[in-house]
Every structure is written in C-alpha cells, then in structure tokens.
Design an enzyme around this catalytic site. Structure first.
Site, mmCIF file in Angstrom:
data_model
loop_
_atom_site.group_PDB
_atom_site.id
_atom_site.type_symbol
_atom_site.label_atom_id
_atom_site.label_comp_id
_atom_site.label_asym_id
_atom_site.label_seq_id
_atom_site.Cartn_x
_atom_site.Cartn_y
_atom_site.Cartn_z
ATOM 1 N NE ARG A 109 -2.357 -1.509 3.318
ATOM 2 C CZ ARG A 109 -2.598 -2.638 3.970
ATOM 3 N NH1 ARG A 109 -3.531 -3.447 3.558
ATOM 4 N NH2 ARG A 109 -1.917 -2.944 5.042
ATOM 5 C CD GLU A 115 4.335 -7.204 15.034
ATOM 6 O OE1 GLU A 115 3.317 -6.612 14.649
ATOM 7 O OE2 GLU A 115 5.471 -6.830 14.707
#
Length: 163
Positions: free
Chosen positions: A57, A94
């Site tokens: 994006r 993460e």
C-alpha cells in the site's frame, strides 16, 4: 477534514484481537484521496529526489506523492519480487522474520507507508535505504497507531493518529 470518517475498522481481522484499518473507502473517493496526498506531502519540509513506497500500500501513496510533488519512485519490496541487482535487509517482526529488497541508487528519499504500528518495517526500510545508497530525509505514514507500544529511533510524520 476528519479522514477517520473514510476509514473502516474491521474487528478481529486478520486475526482475533486485531482491529484492521481498511483504507479502501478513503482510496475510492477521488476528492478525499487527492486531499490526503496534498496534506501528506505538505508534512515534508524538503522534497526528495525519490519517494520510497513500502510493499504494497505504500506504493499507492509514494506514486501519488511523486505525481503531485515531483520526484521519482523507488520500490521497497518483499524478497524475490525485484530483478537484480538488489540490496536486501532481513529483520524480525512480532510474528515472523521478513526481508525487504530494493534497487541500489543515490539521492534523497522519503519513505512512505500506509500504517505505522510497531515501526519494525519502517526501521528496516530506513536501514535498507542507507545500505542501498540513499539518504533518508523523512518518513511518512498515513495512519499512526499510537496505542501500540514501540521504541523507535526514527521520526515518522503521519496524517491520521489513533490514540
């Protein structure tokens, strides 16, 4: 203008506990999207030689910023998506280990992404740009999820903040 009116929050997507910020309504409104691009570009003090869009994006915003304000576009892609020669940088998120690649070059850049969450991808993109030969002068994100804990050593300017 309250751009949050054009962002749909999708609860528990893509997994439980995540509230996805769907920017599709913002992108589909020509007047609002045009206004967003102008206001994002106005956050920059010095225009770059290139706008670096982060896969995927970030490409939308970097391309539009280049058309509105001038400069070229450099793609920062996931591994295996660009032909050689490329420079790559691996980093931990993460959830996984990721790798970004780009073509080497020279000049000033502003790195652009859609959402700043933990900041790991933007930090990796900064390091990759430096290794590839570019001088990073700024970072932009459409949305900053300020409620997500992070420890960043880079400055990121955003247009929309969620506390």
């Amino acid at each position: 203008m309250n751009y949050k009116n054009y962002i749909k929050e999708v609860v528990n997507f893509p997994s439980d506990g995540i509230n996805f910020k769907d920017i599709s309504p913002l992108l589909s409104n020509n007047e609002i999207y045009s206004d967003v691009i102008t206001n994002l570009g106005d956050l920059i003090d010095v225009l770059p030689d290139y706008w670096v869009g982060i896969d995927a994006r970030g490409f939308l915003f970097a391309s539009s910023l280049a058309l509105r304000f001038g400069g070229g576009i450099v793609l920062c892609r996931k591994s295996g998506k660009l032909p050689p020669p490329t420079v790559s940088y691996s980093y931990d998120t993460e959830y996984s280990k990721d790798e970004l690649t780009m073509h080497p070059g020279k000049g000033t850049v502003v790195i652009v992404d859609d959402v700043l969450a933990t900041g790991g991808t933007l930090v990796a993109a900064n390091e990759l740009c430096r290794q590839a030969g570019y001088d990073v002068i700024d970072n932009l994100a459409l949305i900053d999820l300020r409620y997500i804990p992070r420890n960043l050593d880079i400055n990121v300017k955003s247009l929309i903040d969620y506390e």
